[in-house]
Structure formats: structure tokens, C-alpha cells
Write an enzyme that holds these catalytic residues in place. Structure first.
Site, PDB file in Angstrom:
ATOM      1  N   GLU A 289       0.826  -1.215   0.000  1.00 49.67           N
ATOM      2  CA  GLU A 289       0.000   0.000   0.000  1.00 49.67           C
ATOM      3  C   GLU A 289       0.855   1.257   0.000  1.00 49.67           C
ATOM      4  O   GLU A 289       0.417   2.303  -0.432  1.00 49.67           O
ATOM      5  CB  GLU A 289      -0.940   0.009   1.225  1.00 49.67           C
ATOM      6  CG  GLU A 289      -2.238  -0.712   0.966  1.00 49.67           C
ATOM      7  CD  GLU A 289      -3.321  -0.438   2.005  1.00 49.67           C
ATOM      8  OE1 GLU A 289      -3.039   0.193   3.040  1.00 49.67           O
ATOM      9  OE2 GLU A 289      -4.454  -0.882   1.779  1.00 49.67           O
ATOM     10  N   HIS A 310       8.700 -26.559  -1.864  1.00 53.00           N
ATOM     11  CA  HIS A 310       8.066 -27.659  -2.589  1.00 53.00           C
ATOM     12  C   HIS A 310       6.858 -27.172  -3.370  1.00 53.00           C
ATOM     13  O   HIS A 310       6.010 -27.972  -3.765  1.00 53.00           O
ATOM     14  CB  HIS A 310       7.687 -28.774  -1.608  1.00 53.00           C
ATOM     15  CG  HIS A 310       8.897 -29.334  -0.922  1.00 53.00           C
ATOM     16  ND1 HIS A 310       9.476 -30.527  -1.291  1.00 53.00           N
ATOM     17  CD2 HIS A 310       9.669 -28.825   0.077  1.00 53.00           C
ATOM     18  CE1 HIS A 310      10.548 -30.737  -0.532  1.00 53.00           C
ATOM     19  NE2 HIS A 310      10.682 -29.720   0.305  1.00 53.00           N
ATOM     20  N   LYS A 424     -14.023   0.133  -3.803  1.00 53.58           N
ATOM     21  CA  LYS A 424     -15.108   0.490  -2.883  1.00 53.58           C
ATOM     22  C   LYS A 424     -16.205   1.232  -3.632  1.00 53.58           C
ATOM     23  O   LYS A 424     -17.385   0.954  -3.456  1.00 53.58           O
ATOM     24  CB  LYS A 424     -14.578   1.411  -1.774  1.00 53.58           C
ATOM     25  CG  LYS A 424     -13.677   0.728  -0.783  1.00 53.58           C
ATOM     26  CD  LYS A 424     -13.383   1.687   0.365  1.00 53.58           C
ATOM     27  CE  LYS A 424     -12.210   1.210   1.181  1.00 53.58           C
ATOM     28  NZ  LYS A 424     -11.709   2.235   2.080  1.00 53.58           N
TER      29      LYS A 424
HETATM   30  O1  PA5 Z   1      -3.063   1.164   5.890  1.00 51.35           O
HETATM   31  C1  PA5 Z   1      -4.179   1.602   5.749  1.00 51.35           C
HETATM   32  O2  PA5 Z   1      -4.446   2.803   5.914  1.00 51.35           O
HETATM   33  C2  PA5 Z   1      -5.341   0.691   5.396  1.00 51.35           C
HETATM   34  O3  PA5 Z   1      -4.924  -0.598   5.143  1.00 51.35           O
HETATM   35  C3  PA5 Z   1      -6.383   0.675   6.508  1.00 51.35           C
HETATM   36  O4  PA5 Z   1      -5.784   0.219   7.676  1.00 51.35           O
HETATM   37  C4  PA5 Z   1      -7.567  -0.222   6.146  1.00 51.35           C
HETATM   38  O5  PA5 Z   1      -8.089   0.139   4.918  1.00 51.35           O
HETATM   39  C5  PA5 Z   1      -8.635  -0.128   7.216  1.00 51.35           C
HETATM   40  O6  PA5 Z   1      -9.076   1.184   7.362  1.00 51.35           O
HETATM   41  P1  PA5 Z   1      -9.877   1.669   8.620  1.00 51.35           P
HETATM   42  O7  PA5 Z   1      -9.017   1.524   9.813  1.00 51.35           O
HETATM   43  O8  PA5 Z   1     -10.214   3.088   8.352  1.00 51.35           O
HETATM   44  O9  PA5 Z   1     -11.101   0.804   8.735  1.00 51.35           O
END
Ligand code: PA5
Length: 473
Positions: A289, A310, A424
Site C-alpha cells: 500500500e 516444494h 469500494k
Molecule cells: O493502511 C491503511 O491505511 C489501510 O490498510 C487501513 O488500515 C484499512 O483500509 C482499514 O481502514 P480503517 O481503519 O479506516 O477501517
């Protein structure tokens, strides 16, 4: 305290003199990160968190964990992405491999189960069945307070608790970890007066394991959160040195970028210890990310050896040469098993008599590193003397800072994740969420426009090829 984590670039064929060419760039990114660390908008709160955390919140976490351990046999952690992977990574790395399968007496802490990280009804139904009649508390974790997966799971589990315990008692078993003021979850928590823990504004999800996001579940699992923070604090001090020559964390970031320049665009985080399964998952999210944007970035993936030798081993040895590996080598296993002599020796294993299984595991690692390096897969090796709470705190900080430096070297913003919104929006549109149905028309018109334009361009091109230019639109 000592330095228990070392980096070795020898098997990646990376020379110090080449790494040092990045010294000035690294030093200037280091200054930029530290200068902005207190800026609320910069999502850099994690940088000084180990030495500058909210002590009162820390005590609240410990108090809540104590209560949960006393009154619950099961603790359900509701969250997705950065809101659950860090906690799960630490809990599974530091506990018994079969922690959740142990009896209550053996475990001495609640069984810890995770939900809200997928949308499978089977998963949720199975989990509810597994919990059965046992006493349960839940911790819903969402910084935005609006993420669909945990919001749905929370709705289901909240109802379950309210039906089981009645409103008043259910309220005492629901713990909310969210933003200080924003989001639907914060609003529900205020209205219902749930115990609420705060995620600092300037700490993004995937950098939040050392805040209440990770610390409450970790403390419930019986892990010493002071020790975890202490390890991270040691790392914070150690990697304050912006001189690349002495900063292994920044060397890791540089090495990745050097390999990326050589078209090694897939990094496999490798471990020989199954307890690190979720550390790999957490790392994948952290780097994926943070770096995968603007059509750039190393694709982070993981492998668990010797299991995956394996399955993926063949590809790694002889497939496309766009890979490199980062191996986590734990020098000393917590336990060992000595191999004994067998009179018949039908399995021909007597040559290992008196050797420990960890020794065999290490030889598998050394042999694999050698084979993969020879096969054209560079290996970065991170050695940790022991897998313990302190060292894990160090490793977490190492990867967080390494990721921030690496993303900056790549030229992307390692603290946002704009791409996550795309699925989303489509999902909301398909589900008919108010406010998103209009987008459908807009998107369709946009898509139609683009494909019409594309079609016309294609026709013009084809006509030109045939020597009969079509009139351009
Ligand atoms: O690293 C990030 O920002 C994301 O992976 C969030 O942790 C994830 O999308 C969950 O978001 P939230 O804590 O707002 O529910």
C-alpha cells in the site's frame, strides 16, 4: 540494550560503494521525515511514537486488556488491513504456534479470533459457531470508522452480544478503537458509551501497530507491550543516524531500490519460521500500500520455507528473473528437538544423529540462499538473534522506517492509498449505496465516451494502414 538485528547484502551482490552513492539523497529524506514528524497532516506520527506515546492511553489499554482477560474466554478483533494485521502478526509471532487450539488452561489468555477482514458469510457463521456459548468481548478497530467489512462484522457481533448479555452488559464488552472525533464508529461509541481507545491522527493504518490498534489485542494475548515498545524505541534511536554507512534500515531501503532499477520488481519476504506467517502478511500490506502507485513499485509477496520450496521453489530457482528475496533469519530457535539414532536406519537419517532440528532448518536456509543466488535471485538477509518481544518491536520499526525511506526514494507518497478507493466505489454503486448510484451513470457515460473515442481512433489507424484514410472524428 544491544543491537539484535543485522542486515547482510552479500548474497544480493550489492556493494557498499554502490549503496553509498545514495548517501546524500537518504540523508535529505531523513531530514525531511524528521522535520515533518510533528506535522498533523503528514502521517508521520509513527516515527517518534516509541519515545513519545500517550502514557495515559497506554495505561487504559493495559486496564482494558486486564478486564478482558478476566471476563472473556474469547476476544474477537474486528478490523481489516492496517487495523488488524499488525496485532495478528505480533500475537502469532510471539505465541505458541497453535495458540488458539490450546485449552483455556494451557493458554491462560482468551482465544483471539479475527473478523471483519472479509465478506464471507461462511467465515462469520463458522466463527459464531466456534465461539458458541463462551464469554466474549469484541474490539472493533477502524480509523475511518466507515470501512464496510468491519462495519458489517461489527453490526453482526454487536447484535449477538446484545442478545446474549442484554444492552447494559454488552456495552461493557465492546471496545472501540477509532479516530478521536471523526467517523460513524466514533459516533456510535459516544452514544453507547463504549470504552474507546484513540488512533492518533497522524498515524496511518499500516503504521499503527504500536498504537491502541495493535496494542490492545497484543496485551490481551498476554504479550508485554512495554517490552515491545522498548524494542521499537531502541530502533528509533539506532536509526536516527542518517549516515547511510551505519544505518542498516536505510541500507535495506536503498538495496531494494537498487534491485528495482535492475528490473527485480518482485520481492519475496522469506521465513523459515511458521510463526512469522502474519509478519509476512503485515509486511506485504505495509510495502504494497505504501509503494504500489503511479504505476511503480516492487510487488511484495511472501514465502514460507521449507514448505514453499516444494511449491514456489521451482519458480524461484528457474522462472523469470525479476525476483529478489529478503530472508528473515532467526539465529536461535526458542525450542529444539534433538534427532536420535535409530538402529535400523531405514530412513537413512542416522547421519543427523545428535543434531538439533534447528540446525537442519539453518542448513536448509543456507543451501537455499546459495542456490537462489546462483540461480540469479539476489538474497537480502536480515538476521535476528531471537524471536522475542523486544526484537519484534525493533523489526516492526525497522520495516516501517525502511518502507517510508524506500517509498520516498522511489518518488511516491508512502503514506496514502488512493487506489484502495476504486473497488469500494464500484462495490457501493453495485450495492446501491445512497450517493453512489449517480456515479454509475457518470462512470458509464465516461466509459462509453472513452471506448467510443478509442474505437474511432482504432478505425482511423486501421484505415491509414490500408492506405485509405478515414476522416478523423
Ligand atoms: O493502511 C491503511 O491505511 C489501510 O490498510 C487501513 O488500515 C484499512 O483500509 C482499514 O481502514 P480503517 O481503519 O479506516 O477501517
Amino acid at each position: 540494550m544491544q543491537n539484535n538485528i543485522q542486515l547482510n547484502l552479500k548474497h544480493a551482490n550489492i556493494l557498499e560503494q554502490n549503496v553509498m552513492q545514495y548517501a546524500d539523497k537518504v540523508a535529505s529524506i531523513h531530514d525531511e521525515l524528521h522535520e515533518k514528524s510533528n506535522d498533523e497532516k503528514e502521517f508521520l506520527g509513527w516515527l517518534e511514537l516509541p519515545s513519545n506515546y500517550n502514557k495515559k492511553e497506554f495505561e487504559n489499554i493495559k486496564k482494558a486488556a486486564q478486564k478482558i482477560r478476566k471476563d472473556s474466554e474469547v476476544f474477537v478483533v474486528i478490523g481489516i488491513g492496517g487495523s488488524y494485521l499488525g496485532a495478528r502478526a505480533v500475537i502469532e509471532a510471539l505465541n505458541h504456534t497453535f495458540y488458539n487450539l490450546l485449552s483455556k488452561e494451557q493458554r491462560k489468555t482468551p482465544q483471539i479470533l479475527y473478523v471483519g477482514n472479509n465478506l464471507s458469510p461462511n467465515y462469520i457463521n463458522d466463527l459464531i459457531e466456534l465461539i458458541g456459548n463462551r464469554d466474549v468481548s469484541i474490539n472493533v478497530i477502524s480509523k475511518s470508522g466507515t470501512t464496510t467489512e468491519p462495519a458489517i462484522a461489527f453490526r453482526i457481533f454487536r447484535e449477538l452480544l446484545e442478545n446474549k448479555y442484554g444492552l447494559k452488559e454488552a456495552r461493557k464488552r465492546i471496545y472501540v478503537t477509532t479516530d478521536k472525533e471523526k467517523g460513524a464508529l466514533k459516533q456510535i461509541a459516544n452514544e453507547e458509551k463504549y470504552t474507546t481507545l484513540i488512533i492518533p491522527n497522524n498515524v496511518g493504518g499500516r503504521y499503527s501497530v504500536l498504537t491502541a490498534v495493535g496494542l490492545l489485542p497484543i496485551a490481551v494475548a498476554g504479550i508485554d507491550i512495554d517490552e515491545l515498545i522498548e524494542g521499537a524505541r531502541f530502533a528509533q534511536g539506532k536509526y536516527l543516524d542518517k549516515n547511510l554507512k551505519y544505518n542498516a534500515c536505510y541500507q535495506y531501503a536503498v538495496a531494494r531500490n537498487m534491485l528495482y532499477q535492475e528490473e527485480k520488481n518482485i520481492e519475496i519476504l522469506v521465513s523459515y519460521e511458521p510463526r512469522l506467517h502474519y509478519i509476512i502478511e503485515w509486511w506485504k500490506q505495509l510495502f504494497g500500500e505504501s509503494e504500489g502507485k503511479e504505476q511503480k513499485g516492487i510487488y511484495p509477496t511472501g514465502a514460507e520455507f521449507t514448505t514453499d520450496l516444494h511449491s514456489l521453489g521451482q519458480y524461484i530457482q528457474e522462472g523469470r528473473r525479476n525476483l529478489f528475496e529478503t530472508v528473515i533469519d532467526i539465529k536461535e530457535s526458542e525450542t529444539d528437538i534433538q534427532l536420535n539414532r535409530d538402529e535400523d536406519n531405514l530412513d537413512e537419517l542416522n547421519y543427523l544423529e545428535g543434531k538439533g532440528l534447528d540446525y537442519v532448518n539453518k542448513k536448509a536456509m543456507e543451501g537455499t540462499i546459495e542456490a537462489h543466488e546462483e540461480g540469479g535471485v539476489p538474497n537480502i538477509v536480515i538476521t535476528m538473534d531471537k524471536l522475542n518481544t523486544y526484537n519484534l518491536g525493533h523489526l516492526i520499526y525497522f520495516f516501517e522506517l525502511g518502507c517510508a525511506m524506500s517509498g520516498k526514494l522511489l518518488g511516491v507518497n508512502p503514506f496514502n492509498q488512493p487506489g484502495v478507493e476504486k473497488y469500494k466505489q464500484n462495490m457501493f454503486r453495485l450495492l446501491g449505496k445512497p450517493g453512489y448510484t449517480e456515479t454509475k451513470k457518470e462512470i458509464r457515460t465516461e466509459v462509453e465516451k472513452t471506448s467510443k473515442k478509442g474505437q474511432e481512433e482504432k478505425e482511423v489507424k486501421q484505415a491509414k494502414k490500408r492506405g485509405r484514410p478515414k476522416k478523423e472524428a
